[in-house]
Design a protein around this motif. Structure first.
Motif, PDB file in Angstrom:
ATOM      1  N   ILE A 109      43.196  45.675  30.397  1.00 59.63           N
ATOM      2  CA  ILE A 109      43.161  46.436  29.142  1.00 59.63           C
ATOM      3  C   ILE A 109      41.854  46.200  28.393  1.00 59.63           C
ATOM      4  CG2 ILE A 109      44.238  46.667  26.871  1.00 59.63           C
ATOM      5  CD1 ILE A 109      46.896  46.036  28.157  1.00 59.63           C
ATOM      6  N   SER A 110      41.404  44.940  28.348  1.00 59.05           N
ATOM      7  CA  SER A 110      40.242  44.606  27.506  1.00 59.05           C
ATOM      8  C   SER A 110      38.927  45.128  28.076  1.00 59.05           C
ATOM      9  CB  SER A 110      40.151  43.090  27.329  1.00 59.05           C
ATOM     10  OG  SER A 110      39.907  42.443  28.570  1.00 59.05           O
ATOM     11  N   LYS A 111      38.806  45.195  29.395  1.00 54.60           N
ATOM     12  CA  LYS A 111      37.516  45.547  29.996  1.00 54.60           C
ATOM     13  C   LYS A 111      37.032  46.943  29.588  1.00 54.60           C
ATOM     14  CE  LYS A 111      35.825  43.024  32.139  1.00 54.60           C
ATOM     15  NZ  LYS A 111      34.883  41.950  31.750  1.00 54.60           N
ATOM     16  N   PRO A 112      37.862  48.007  29.666  1.00 54.62           N
ATOM     17  CA  PRO A 112      37.369  49.325  29.227  1.00 54.62           C
ATOM     18  C   PRO A 112      36.979  49.365  27.752  1.00 54.62           C
ATOM     19  CG  PRO A 112      39.343  49.571  30.569  1.00 54.62           C
ATOM     20  CD  PRO A 112      39.204  48.121  30.261  1.00 54.62           C
ATOM     21  N   LEU A 113      37.728  48.647  26.906  1.00 57.47           N
ATOM     22  CA  LEU A 113      37.377  48.634  25.489  1.00 57.47           C
ATOM     23  C   LEU A 113      36.073  47.872  25.243  1.00 57.47           C
ATOM     24  CD1 LEU A 113      40.824  48.158  23.739  1.00 57.47           C
ATOM     25  CD2 LEU A 113      39.452  50.213  23.929  1.00 57.47           C
ATOM     26  N   GLU A 114      35.829  46.844  26.039  1.00 50.02           N
ATOM     27  CA  GLU A 114      34.533  46.159  25.952  1.00 50.02           C
ATOM     28  C   GLU A 114      33.411  47.130  26.304  1.00 50.02           C
ATOM     29  OE1 GLU A 114      34.436  42.596  28.277  1.00 50.02           O
ATOM     30  OE2 GLU A 114      36.418  41.984  27.610  1.00 50.02           O
ATOM     31  N   LEU A 115      33.644  47.966  27.311  1.00 53.89           N
ATOM     32  CA  LEU A 115      32.631  48.951  27.702  1.00 53.89           C
ATOM     33  C   LEU A 115      32.331  49.911  26.560  1.00 53.89           C
ATOM     34  CD1 LEU A 115      33.835  49.839  31.327  1.00 53.89           C
ATOM     35  CD2 LEU A 115      32.012  48.268  30.661  1.00 53.89           C
ATOM     36  N   LYS A 116      33.374  50.286  25.815  1.00 52.79           N
ATOM     37  CA  LYS A 116      33.179  51.210  24.696  1.00 52.79           C
ATOM     38  C   LYS A 116      32.514  50.507  23.512  1.00 52.79           C
ATOM     39  CE  LYS A 116      33.433  55.093  22.546  1.00 52.79           C
ATOM     40  NZ  LYS A 116      32.531  56.196  22.941  1.00 52.79           N
ATOM     41  N   ILE A 117      32.937  49.290  23.217  1.00 51.99           N
ATOM     42  CA  ILE A 117      32.396  48.560  22.070  1.00 51.99           C
ATOM     43  C   ILE A 117      30.908  48.276  22.259  1.00 51.99           C
ATOM     44  CG2 ILE A 117      32.510  46.373  20.813  1.00 51.99           C
ATOM     45  CD1 ILE A 117      35.545  46.392  21.385  1.00 51.99           C
ATOM     46  N   PHE A 118      30.529  47.891  23.488  1.00 55.87           N
ATOM     47  CA  PHE A 118      29.128  47.553  23.766  1.00 55.87           C
ATOM     48  C   PHE A 118      28.412  48.701  24.480  1.00 55.87           C
ATOM     49  CE2 PHE A 118      31.472  43.453  23.932  1.00 55.87           C
ATOM     50  CZ  PHE A 118      30.933  42.882  22.790  1.00 55.87           C
ATOM     51  N   GLU A 119      28.812  49.919  24.162  1.00 53.55           N
ATOM     52  CA  GLU A 119      28.261  51.084  24.864  1.00 53.55           C
ATOM     53  C   GLU A 119      26.747  51.194  24.694  1.00 53.55           C
ATOM     54  OE1 GLU A 119      29.185  55.879  25.283  1.00 53.55           O
ATOM     55  OE2 GLU A 119      29.964  54.745  23.581  1.00 53.55           O
ATOM     56  N   LYS A 120      26.227  51.005  23.473  1.00 57.11           N
ATOM     57  CA  LYS A 120      24.790  51.141  23.235  1.00 57.11           C
ATOM     58  C   LYS A 120      24.006  50.098  24.016  1.00 57.11           C
ATOM     59  CE  LYS A 120      25.343  53.142  18.614  1.00 57.11           C
ATOM     60  NZ  LYS A 120      25.059  52.987  17.166  1.00 57.11           N
ATOM     61  N   GLU A 121      24.481  48.866  24.001  1.00 51.95           N
ATOM     62  CA  GLU A 121      23.786  47.809  24.740  1.00 51.95           C
ATOM     63  C   GLU A 121      23.840  48.074  26.243  1.00 51.95           C
ATOM     64  OE1 GLU A 121      25.995  47.370  22.409  1.00 51.95           O
ATOM     65  OE2 GLU A 121      24.956  46.312  20.786  1.00 51.95           O
ATOM     66  N   ILE A 122      24.991  48.564  26.707  1.00 52.41           N
ATOM     67  CA  ILE A 122      25.126  48.883  28.137  1.00 52.41           C
ATOM     68  C   ILE A 122      24.187  50.021  28.518  1.00 52.41           C
ATOM     69  CG2 ILE A 122      26.723  49.848  29.849  1.00 52.41           C
ATOM     70  CD1 ILE A 122      28.948  48.256  28.475  1.00 52.41           C
ATOM     71  N   ASN A 123      24.063  51.024  27.644  1.00 50.43           N
ATOM     72  CA  ASN A 123      23.148  52.140  27.929  1.00 50.43           C
ATOM     73  C   ASN A 123      21.707  51.652  28.057  1.00 50.43           C
ATOM     74  OD1 ASN A 123      25.208  54.012  27.933  1.00 50.43           O
ATOM     75  ND2 ASN A 123      24.938  54.571  25.781  1.00 50.43           N
ATOM     76  N   GLN A 124      21.328  50.669  27.234  1.00 47.91           N
ATOM     77  CA  GLN A 124      19.973  50.119  27.327  1.00 47.91           C
ATOM     78  C   GLN A 124      19.757  49.420  28.669  1.00 47.91           C
ATOM     79  OE1 GLN A 124      17.362  50.477  25.358  1.00 47.91           O
ATOM     80  NE2 GLN A 124      16.117  49.183  26.712  1.00 47.91           N
ATOM     81  N   VAL A 125      20.761  48.638  29.079  1.00 50.13           N
ATOM     82  CA  VAL A 125      20.664  47.950  30.374  1.00 50.13           C
ATOM     83  C   VAL A 125      20.607  48.969  31.509  1.00 50.13           C
ATOM     84  CG1 VAL A 125      21.853  46.390  31.960  1.00 50.13           C
ATOM     85  CG2 VAL A 125      21.843  45.898  29.515  1.00 50.13           C
ATOM     86  N   LEU A 126      21.442  50.019  31.420  1.00 46.92           N
ATOM     87  CA  LEU A 126      21.438  51.053  32.459  1.00 46.92           C
ATOM     88  C   LEU A 126      20.098  51.786  32.510  1.00 46.92           C
ATOM     89  CD1 LEU A 126      25.016  52.614  32.090  1.00 46.92           C
ATOM     90  CD2 LEU A 126      24.156  51.200  33.958  1.00 46.92           C
ATOM     91  N   LEU A 127      19.484  52.017  31.325  1.00 46.74           N
ATOM     92  CA  LEU A 127      18.183  52.686  31.295  1.00 46.74           C
ATOM     93  C   LEU A 127      17.132  51.850  32.032  1.00 46.74           C
ATOM     94  CD1 LEU A 127      16.375  54.966  30.290  1.00 46.74           C
ATOM     95  CD2 LEU A 127      16.041  53.684  28.161  1.00 46.74           C
ATOM     96  N   GLU A 128      17.136  50.554  31.782  1.00 44.59           N
ATOM     97  CA  GLU A 128      16.185  49.683  32.481  1.00 44.59           C
ATOM     98  C   GLU A 128      16.452  49.686  33.982  1.00 44.59           C
ATOM     99  OE1 GLU A 128      16.654  45.895  30.657  1.00 44.59           O
ATOM    100  OE2 GLU A 128      15.831  46.520  28.713  1.00 44.59           O
ATOM    101  N   GLN A 129      17.721  49.655  34.352  1.00 51.13           N
ATOM    102  CA  GLN A 129      18.052  49.674  35.776  1.00 51.13           C
ATOM    103  C   GLN A 129      17.654  51.003  36.418  1.00 51.13           C
ATOM    104  OE1 GLN A 129      22.242  48.756  35.982  1.00 51.13           O
ATOM    105  NE2 GLN A 129      21.927  46.580  35.633  1.00 51.13           N
ATOM    106  N   LYS A 130      17.856  52.112  35.693  1.00 48.92           N
ATOM    107  CA  LYS A 130      17.458  53.421  36.234  1.00 48.92           C
ATOM    108  C   LYS A 130      15.950  53.496  36.423  1.00 48.92           C
ATOM    109  CE  LYS A 130      21.322  56.086  34.302  1.00 48.92           C
ATOM    110  NZ  LYS A 130      21.726  57.141  33.340  1.00 48.92           N
ATOM    111  N   ASN A 131      15.193  52.953  35.461  1.00 49.26           N
ATOM    112  CA  ASN A 131      13.735  52.951  35.596  1.00 49.26           C
ATOM    113  C   ASN A 131      13.304  52.148  36.824  1.00 49.26           C
ATOM    114  OD1 ASN A 131      13.444  54.502  33.284  1.00 49.26           O
ATOM    115  ND2 ASN A 131      13.178  52.741  31.946  1.00 49.26           N
TER     116      ASN A 131
END
Length: 366
Positions: A109-131
């Motif tokens: 239950i907690s893992k998807p909500l963590e993904l939503k709560i830290f969405e902006k930080e995750i997007n930054q990490v994903l952007l670096e990984q995509k680059n």
């Protein structure tokens, strides 16, 4: 109405609770409310997680609702199967598998909500990984085309080198016949004599070869440059075609991995929060004293158990008595003369019928 609904959510026997005090009913209503709201959080969390997978709101809500109902049913089952025995050790042993299951549910239950709560930080990490993936992808694709491009460039360089070498030879011959005409070299006779003409002819012949070589190599160089342009075009096309795959690198697994790149402490506290919510009905039931509902439930269950055991003992006693009666009955009648004579008569009739049937069968065979 709401209180009754939460009591149903707790998995308690509503008929037994009606005969209990309001405090006892409120306790189970509180447990049921925790179970219900945990299921609601599971529905929200799973819907968001599935939305990142399907990219469709209605599909995510549909499967999220199914997941929420599943969690609700599991929590309700976990709470309803914990029985108050009065022995702390027995209750803990009884609750241990249920606590482990509750921990697993809390993680899910907690893992998807963590993904939503830290969405902006995750997007930054994903952007670096995509680059990084984009650069690595370009390098890998370039490794496929660079050898061919390098070969073509070497070919162009070799062709130009041939022209330069031939031009150097022509220039050398030019200097030779000019020097001969000026009388500064060769025969050192001023004027255009036979030697001059000979050297001039050699120069003109080599110059003609140079022009022919230029035309020939020009066509080869053009073909090599066209090949290089095609290779570079194919490289750019492949880069463009593979880029959407990298751009779509933001699925559920990618986000979970990106979450793992962030500091663990905030995620850990969120997990602890959901773990507390998930296990609170279990510990509430374990820590609460044995109440009227527990005594009534125990009385009901022991009454059923006693009734079943009585019926079982009665059936065993009845079977044992029936065996004894049958033994006596058959023991009494086995020595009766009338029964012996009757059975002897019937046996004789059977043997006669068998003999007649055998005789007819043998007669027909002959």
């Amino acid at each position: 109405m709401l209180k009754q609904f939460f009591i149903i959510c707790s998995g308690a026997d509503t008929e037994l609770l009606k005969a209990c005090s309001s405090g006892e009913q409120n306790k189970y209503a509180g447990i049921g409310a925790t179970v219900f709201f945990t299921a609601v959080m599971a529905f929200i969390a799973s819907s968001y997680a599935l939305y990142t997978v399907f990219d469709n709101l209605y599909t995510a809500i549909f499967f999220g609702l199914i997941w929420g109902l599943l969690i609700f049913n599991l929590d309700r089952y976990i709470v309803s199967t914990i029985k108050k025995t009065g022995n702390v050790i027995d209750e803990l042993i009884q609750a241990t598998p249920r606590i482990i299951l509750a921990v697993i549910i809390a993680v899910v239950i907690s893992k998807p909500l963590e993904l939503k709560i830290f969405e902006k930080e995750i997007n930054q990490v994903l952007l670096e990984q995509k680059n990084e993936l984009t650069l690595a992808n370009k390098q890998q694709i370039a490794e496929q085309f660079n050898p061919s491009i390098e070969t073509a460039n070497n070919k162009i360089a070799a062709l130009n080198k041939q022209i330069e070498t031939k031009e150097a030879e022509v220039n050398t011959l030019y200097d030779v016949y000019i020097s001969e005409a000026e009388g500064t070299a060769g025969t050192k006779l001023l004027g255009k004599g036979p030697v001059y003409k000979e050297k001039r002819e050699k120069h003109d012949a080599l110059l003609a070869e140079l022009e022919a070589l230029k035309q020939e190599n020009k066509a080869k160089i053009l073909a090599a440059e066209t090949e290089i342009a095609n290779l570079k075009g194919n490289y750019e096309t492949q880069v463009v075609n593979t880029q959407p795959i990298i751009n779509s690198f933001d699925g559920l697994m990618a986000r979970v991995n990106a979450l793992g790149e962030l500091p663990w402490l905030p995620s850990f506290f969120i997990f602890l929060l959901f773990l507390a919510i998930e296990t609170s009905p279990i510990f509430a039931k374990l820590l609460s004293p044995k109440g009227a509902y527990d005594f009534k439930l125990e009385d009901q269950e022991t009454a059923v158990k006693t009734h079943v055991m009585q019926n079982k003992n009665q059936r065993e006693a009845l079977l044992e008595t029936d065996y004894a009666i049958n033994d006596r009955v058959y023991g009494d009648i086995k020595n009766e003369e009338d029964l012996y004579n009757y059975k002897r008569k019937k046996a004789r009739e059977i043997m006669q019928l068998q003999a007649d049937a055998f005789f007819k069968k043998q007669k027909n065979a002959l």
